[in-house]
Design an enzyme around this catalytic site. Structure first.
Site, PDB file in Angstrom:
ATOM      1  N   ASP A 235     -10.077  -9.500   2.731  1.00 26.29           N
ATOM      2  CA  ASP A 235     -10.400 -10.985   2.158  1.00 26.29           C
ATOM      3  C   ASP A 235     -10.461 -11.578   3.589  1.00 26.29           C
ATOM      4  O   ASP A 235      -9.470 -12.426   3.968  1.00 26.29           O
ATOM      5  CB  ASP A 235      -9.199 -11.411   1.280  1.00 26.29           C
ATOM      6  CG  ASP A 235      -9.573 -13.017   0.765  1.00 26.29           C
ATOM      7  OD1 ASP A 235     -10.566 -13.280   1.296  1.00 26.29           O
ATOM      8  OD2 ASP A 235      -8.398 -13.555   0.274  1.00 26.29           O
TER       9      ASP A 235
ATOM     10  N   PRO B 263      -7.404   7.566  -3.803  1.00 26.23           N
ATOM     11  CA  PRO B 263      -8.965   7.127  -3.902  1.00 26.23           C
ATOM     12  C   PRO B 263      -9.360   6.612  -2.399  1.00 26.23           C
ATOM     13  O   PRO B 263      -8.471   6.275  -1.615  1.00 26.23           O
ATOM     14  CB  PRO B 263      -8.931   5.880  -4.614  1.00 26.23           C
ATOM     15  CG  PRO B 263      -7.606   5.485  -4.949  1.00 26.23           C
ATOM     16  CD  PRO B 263      -6.703   6.539  -4.460  1.00 26.23           C
TER      17      PRO B 263
ATOM     18  N   HIS C 268       0.601   4.550  -2.684  1.00 24.11           N
ATOM     19  CA  HIS C 268       0.109   5.752  -2.187  1.00 24.11           C
ATOM     20  C   HIS C 268       1.452   6.731  -2.539  1.00 24.11           C
ATOM     21  O   HIS C 268       1.172   7.969  -2.681  1.00 24.11           O
ATOM     22  CB  HIS C 268      -0.129   5.812  -0.639  1.00 24.11           C
ATOM     23  CG  HIS C 268      -1.387   5.567  -0.432  1.00 24.11           C
ATOM     24  ND1 HIS C 268      -2.193   5.585   0.845  1.00 24.11           N
ATOM     25  CD2 HIS C 268      -2.338   4.486  -1.013  1.00 24.11           C
ATOM     26  CE1 HIS C 268      -3.392   5.160   0.762  1.00 24.11           C
ATOM     27  NE2 HIS C 268      -3.363   4.365  -0.242  1.00 24.11           N
TER      28      HIS C 268
ATOM     29  N   SER D 271       7.705  10.195  -2.039  1.00 30.15           N
ATOM     30  CA  SER D 271       7.145  11.427  -1.293  1.00 30.15           C
ATOM     31  C   SER D 271       6.159  11.047  -0.003  1.00 30.15           C
ATOM     32  O   SER D 271       6.209  11.675   1.010  1.00 30.15           O
ATOM     33  CB  SER D 271       6.244  12.123  -2.225  1.00 30.15           C
ATOM     34  OG  SER D 271       5.241  11.542  -2.875  1.00 30.15           O
TER      35      SER D 271
ATOM     36  N   ARG E  29       0.827  -1.294  -0.217  1.00 26.55           N
ATOM     37  CA  ARG E  29       0.189   0.026  -0.134  1.00 26.55           C
ATOM     38  C   ARG E  29       1.036   1.171   0.157  1.00 26.55           C
ATOM     39  O   ARG E  29       0.690   2.400  -0.597  1.00 26.55           O
ATOM     40  CB  ARG E  29      -0.847   0.102   1.303  1.00 26.55           C
ATOM     41  CG  ARG E  29      -2.111   1.121   1.174  1.00 26.55           C
ATOM     42  CD  ARG E  29      -3.065   0.911   2.161  1.00 26.55           C
ATOM     43  NE  ARG E  29      -4.121   1.890   2.042  1.00 26.55           N
ATOM     44  CZ  ARG E  29      -4.407   2.600   3.007  1.00 26.55           C
ATOM     45  NH1 ARG E  29      -3.828   2.475   4.335  1.00 26.55           N
ATOM     46  NH2 ARG E  29      -5.551   3.716   2.890  1.00 26.55           N
TER      47      ARG E  29
ATOM     48  N   GLY F  70       3.873  10.914  -8.878  1.00 28.21           N
ATOM     49  CA  GLY F  70       4.574   9.683  -9.184  1.00 28.21           C
ATOM     50  C   GLY F  70       5.551   8.949  -8.205  1.00 28.21           C
ATOM     51  O   GLY F  70       5.169   9.490  -7.058  1.00 28.21           O
TER      52      GLY F  70
ATOM     53  N   HIS G  41      -6.098  -6.064  -2.448  1.00 36.83           N
ATOM     54  CA  HIS G  41      -7.209  -6.184  -1.283  1.00 36.83           C
ATOM     55  C   HIS G  41      -7.308  -7.609  -0.679  1.00 36.83           C
ATOM     56  O   HIS G  41      -7.989  -7.900   0.160  1.00 36.83           O
ATOM     57  CB  HIS G  41      -8.272  -5.245  -1.345  1.00 36.83           C
ATOM     58  CG  HIS G  41      -8.315  -3.817  -1.384  1.00 36.83           C
ATOM     59  ND1 HIS G  41      -9.176  -2.951  -1.721  1.00 36.83           N
ATOM     60  CD2 HIS G  41      -7.056  -3.133  -0.962  1.00 36.83           C
ATOM     61  CE1 HIS G  41      -8.978  -1.656  -1.678  1.00 36.83           C
ATOM     62  NE2 HIS G  41      -7.396  -1.735  -1.176  1.00 36.83           N
ATOM     63  N   THR G  42      -6.652  -8.356  -1.615  1.00 37.44           N
ATOM     64  CA  THR G  42      -6.551  -9.923  -1.323  1.00 37.44           C
ATOM     65  C   THR G  42      -5.741  -9.929  -0.058  1.00 37.44           C
ATOM     66  O   THR G  42      -6.089 -11.081   0.604  1.00 37.44           O
ATOM     67  CB  THR G  42      -6.298 -10.742  -2.283  1.00 37.44           C
ATOM     68  OG1 THR G  42      -6.233 -12.084  -1.903  1.00 37.44           O
ATOM     69  CG2 THR G  42      -4.692 -10.552  -2.547  1.00 37.44           C
TER      70      THR G  42
ATOM     71  N   VAL H 140       0.894   9.957  -6.075  1.00 34.69           N
ATOM     72  CA  VAL H 140       0.978  11.249  -5.701  1.00 34.69           C
ATOM     73  C   VAL H 140       2.538  11.715  -6.153  1.00 34.69           C
ATOM     74  O   VAL H 140       3.467  11.242  -5.742  1.00 34.69           O
ATOM     75  CB  VAL H 140       1.062  11.622  -3.873  1.00 34.69           C
ATOM     76  CG1 VAL H 140       1.266  13.051  -3.954  1.00 34.69           C
ATOM     77  CG2 VAL H 140      -0.299  11.237  -3.664  1.00 34.69           C
TER      78      VAL H 140
ATOM     79  N   ASN I 264      -4.328   8.713   4.548  1.00 31.26           N
ATOM     80  CA  ASN I 264      -3.013   8.172   5.061  1.00 31.26           C
ATOM     81  C   ASN I 264      -3.121   8.249   6.715  1.00 31.26           C
ATOM     82  O   ASN I 264      -2.307   7.366   7.214  1.00 31.26           O
ATOM     83  CB  ASN I 264      -1.754   8.908   4.402  1.00 31.26           C
ATOM     84  CG  ASN I 264      -1.663   8.872   3.031  1.00 31.26           C
ATOM     85  OD1 ASN I 264      -2.040   7.933   2.344  1.00 31.26           O
ATOM     86  ND2 ASN I 264      -0.805   9.621   2.445  1.00 31.26           N
TER      87      ASN I 264
HETATM   88  C1  HEM Z   1     -10.194   1.756  -5.773  1.00 27.89           C
HETATM   89  C2  HEM Z   1      -8.949   2.119  -5.386  1.00 27.89           C
HETATM   90  C3  HEM Z   1      -8.622   2.006  -4.027  1.00 27.89           C
HETATM   91  C4  HEM Z   1      -9.418   2.151  -2.570  1.00 27.89           C
HETATM   92  C5  HEM Z   1     -10.661   3.100  -2.525  1.00 27.89           C
HETATM   93  C6  HEM Z   1      -8.572   1.672  -1.720  1.00 27.89           C
HETATM   94  C7  HEM Z   1      -8.886   1.862  -0.270  1.00 27.89           C
HETATM   95  C8  HEM Z   1      -8.108   1.512   0.728  1.00 27.89           C
HETATM   96  C9  HEM Z   1      -8.684   1.619   2.015  1.00 27.89           C
HETATM   97  C10 HEM Z   1      -9.747   2.415   2.560  1.00 27.89           C
HETATM   98  C11 HEM Z   1      -7.810   0.561   2.757  1.00 27.89           C
HETATM   99  C12 HEM Z   1      -8.065   0.469   4.504  1.00 27.89           C
HETATM  100  C13 HEM Z   1      -7.317   1.461   5.008  1.00 27.89           C
HETATM  101  C14 HEM Z   1      -7.311   1.676   6.373  1.00 27.89           C
HETATM  102  O1  HEM Z   1      -8.732   1.501   6.882  1.00 27.89           O
HETATM  103  O2  HEM Z   1      -6.816   2.079   7.230  1.00 27.89           O
HETATM  104  C15 HEM Z   1      -6.876  -0.028   2.010  1.00 27.89           C
HETATM  105  C16 HEM Z   1      -6.079  -1.026   2.305  1.00 27.89           C
HETATM  106  C17 HEM Z   1      -5.250  -1.662   1.391  1.00 27.89           C
HETATM  107  N1  HEM Z   1      -5.089  -1.019   0.110  1.00 27.89           N
HETATM  108 FE1  HEM Z   1      -6.225  -0.005  -0.931  1.00 27.89          FE
HETATM  109  N2  HEM Z   1      -7.566   1.254  -2.174  1.00 27.89           N
HETATM  110  C18 HEM Z   1      -7.418   1.169  -3.413  1.00 27.89           C
HETATM  111  C19 HEM Z   1      -6.709   0.551  -4.455  1.00 27.89           C
HETATM  112  C20 HEM Z   1      -5.397   0.062  -3.787  1.00 27.89           C
HETATM  113  C21 HEM Z   1      -4.362  -0.427  -4.795  1.00 27.89           C
HETATM  114  C22 HEM Z   1      -4.279  -0.095  -6.039  1.00 27.89           C
HETATM  115  C23 HEM Z   1      -3.472  -1.118  -4.064  1.00 27.89           C
HETATM  116  C24 HEM Z   1      -2.165  -1.603  -4.385  1.00 27.89           C
HETATM  117  C25 HEM Z   1      -1.781  -1.658  -5.700  1.00 27.89           C
HETATM  118  C26 HEM Z   1      -3.979  -1.165  -2.698  1.00 27.89           C
HETATM  119  C27 HEM Z   1      -3.397  -1.872  -1.682  1.00 27.89           C
HETATM  120  C28 HEM Z   1      -3.886  -1.816  -0.413  1.00 27.89           C
HETATM  121  C29 HEM Z   1      -3.527  -2.718   0.738  1.00 27.89           C
HETATM  122  C30 HEM Z   1      -2.370  -3.858   0.403  1.00 27.89           C
HETATM  123  C31 HEM Z   1      -4.145  -2.384   1.906  1.00 27.89           C
HETATM  124  C32 HEM Z   1      -3.952  -3.221   3.207  1.00 27.89           C
HETATM  125  C33 HEM Z   1      -3.091  -2.240   4.005  1.00 27.89           C
HETATM  126  C34 HEM Z   1      -2.676  -2.973   5.427  1.00 27.89           C
HETATM  127  O3  HEM Z   1      -3.255  -3.962   5.703  1.00 27.89           O
HETATM  128  O4  HEM Z   1      -1.798  -2.433   6.018  1.00 27.89           O
HETATM  129  N3  HEM Z   1      -5.175  -0.409  -2.772  1.00 27.89           N
HETATM  130  N4  HEM Z   1      -7.272   0.407   0.639  1.00 27.89           N
END
Ligand code: HEM
Ligand SMILES: *[C@@H]1O[C@H](CO)[C@@H](O)[C@H](O)[C@H]1NC(C)=O
Length: 336
Positions: free
Chosen positions: A254, A172, A75, A85, A71, A81, A202-203, A79, A103
């Site tokens: 997941d 996003p 992020h 940052s 993640r 590129g 998000h798997t 931002v 963040n």
């Molecule tokens: C549609 C776009 C996306 C949205 C709206 C989104 C939103 C979120 C949100 C809300 C969380 C939980 C954060 C929290 O509750 O503290 C999350 C976690 C996460 N996101 Fe996304 N995300 C998106 C795309 C992506 C992409 C493109 C990636 C990686 C290439 C990604 C990787 C992750 C990972 C791995 C987590 C888990 C982090 C952890 O457990 O520490 N996400 N995301």
């Protein structure tokens, strides 16, 4: 467990490194980043191995570390590129991105980045950028969690600035609709296929109650079949995340295999059981014909998912900061 696992780099090589940099100081001019596979072959041949070893330790210590690092890279790239940052701390001269709405209280794993950076600086001081470190570490995170492997292009520079404003507008958020999400990704050069595959991240990993409350008190019942398993799952989610309070309680995105990078996440979307509104949008949005087809494909065929995911990660990693930059000595601060 390996006794030497995750030991901090001894301070001796770091001290030496500092001296070398002071003496050598080959005025690293601002260069534009051109990415290649062999960028560090001469200057830091051990770079990939060092990152890999630290990531093995980190993921073994806590599987969620894989998700957190992945993640961070996302992020970072969204931002300005992929320019490191996201890693910058707030200082008197720079406002970082860590307090951006998506963040704050959410991004974790910075200490892993610092540990890897220490090791890299010990081995080849002033050579490997923090942005490249993150790109390699994110790949290793995915592979170590059972996902695909791909070759990481390197040669990124670290930014000398950050943008809290862009972090607030461009990262996003989970309650945006499919149209908003799609145009956001398109704006970064990532198409619909890239987006649906990347969201498969998000798997692995966890989300906080504040990010899935609208979903579980919103259309979860409507999208899910509302059979016994989904009812049980929903009531469990609601007990973790009441209508008010407990904002920081976490749940896996997941729930079937939260630490394994697989395609089961997409099966949950088919069942209407996605945890985030944004995830479920990929399958259930009325405007999501193309995205729904991709969700079906990935749920049925993990090879396609892995291939599209790897390709999309390369594309995302290719977003560079046109300003160029430097090789930061400490990922938290620009060089003085
Ligand atoms: C549609 C776009 C996306 C949205 C709206 C989104 C939103 C979120 C949100 C809300 C969380 C939980 C954060 C929290 O509750 O503290 C999350 C976690 C996460 N996101 Fe996304 N995300 C998106 C795309 C992506 C992409 C493109 C990636 C990686 C290439 C990604 C990787 C992750 C990972 C791995 C987590 C888990 C982090 C952890 O457990 O520490 N996400 N995301
Ligand atoms: C990524 O960038 C490299 C060069 O910097 C280029 O050769 C490659 O085709 C790009 N890949 C994608 C998928 O954009």
């Amino acid at each position: 467990m390996d006794a030497l696992c995750c030991l901090k780099a001894s301070s001796l090589p770091l001290a030496l490194a500092a001296i070398c940099i002071l003496i050598g100081a080959p005025a690293m001019a601002e260069e534009l980043s051109t990415l290649s596979l062999d960028y560090y072959d001469k200057t830091c041949p051990a770079a990939q191995q060092i990152v890999r070893k630290e990531m093995e330790c980190a993921v073994r210590n806590n599987p969620r570390n894989a998700a957190s690092i992945l993640r961070l890279h996302f992020h970072d790239c969204i931002v300005q590129g992929c320019d490191g940052s996201v890693l910058l701390d707030d200082t008197i001269t720079i406002t970082g991105e860590k307090t951006a709405s998506q963040n704050i209280n959410s991004l974790i794993g910075f200490e892993i980045v610092d540990r890897i950076k220490n090791q890299l600086e010990g081995e080849c001081p002033g050579v490997v950028s923090c942005a490249d470190l993150l790109a390699i570490a994110a790949r290793d995170a995915v592979t170590l969690a059972g996902g695909p492997y791909w070759d990481v292009l390197v040669g990124r520079k670290d930014s000398k600035s950050a943008s809290l404003e862009l972090a607030n507008t461009d990262i996003p958020n989970p309650n945006q609709n499919l149209l908003t999400l799609t145009s956001n990704f398109l704006g970064k050069g990532l198409n619909v296929q890239d987006m649906v595959a990347l969201v498969g991240s998000h798997t692995i990993g966890m989300a906080r109650c504040t990010n899935f409350r609208e979903r579980i008190y919103g259309d979860f019942e409507a999208t899910s079949h509302y059979d016994l398993t989904s009812k049980t799952y929903l009531s469990k989610l609601r007990s973790i995340c009441p209508e008010s309070g407990h904002d920081n309680s976490i749940s896996a995105m997941d729930y079937v295999s939260p630490n394994i990078f697989d395609n089961i996440f997409y099966e949950s979307l088919l069942k209407g059981e996605g945890l985030l509104n944004s995830d479920q949008e990929m399958y259930s949005s009325l405007l999501g014909f193309e995205t729904a087809e991709l969700v079906k494909l990935y749920a049925a065929d993990s090879i396609s998912f892995f291939k599209h995911f790897s390709d999309a990660m390369v594309k995302m990693g290719n977003i560079t900061n046109p300003e160029g930059g430097e090789i930061r000595k400490n990922c938290k601060f620009v060089n003085t």
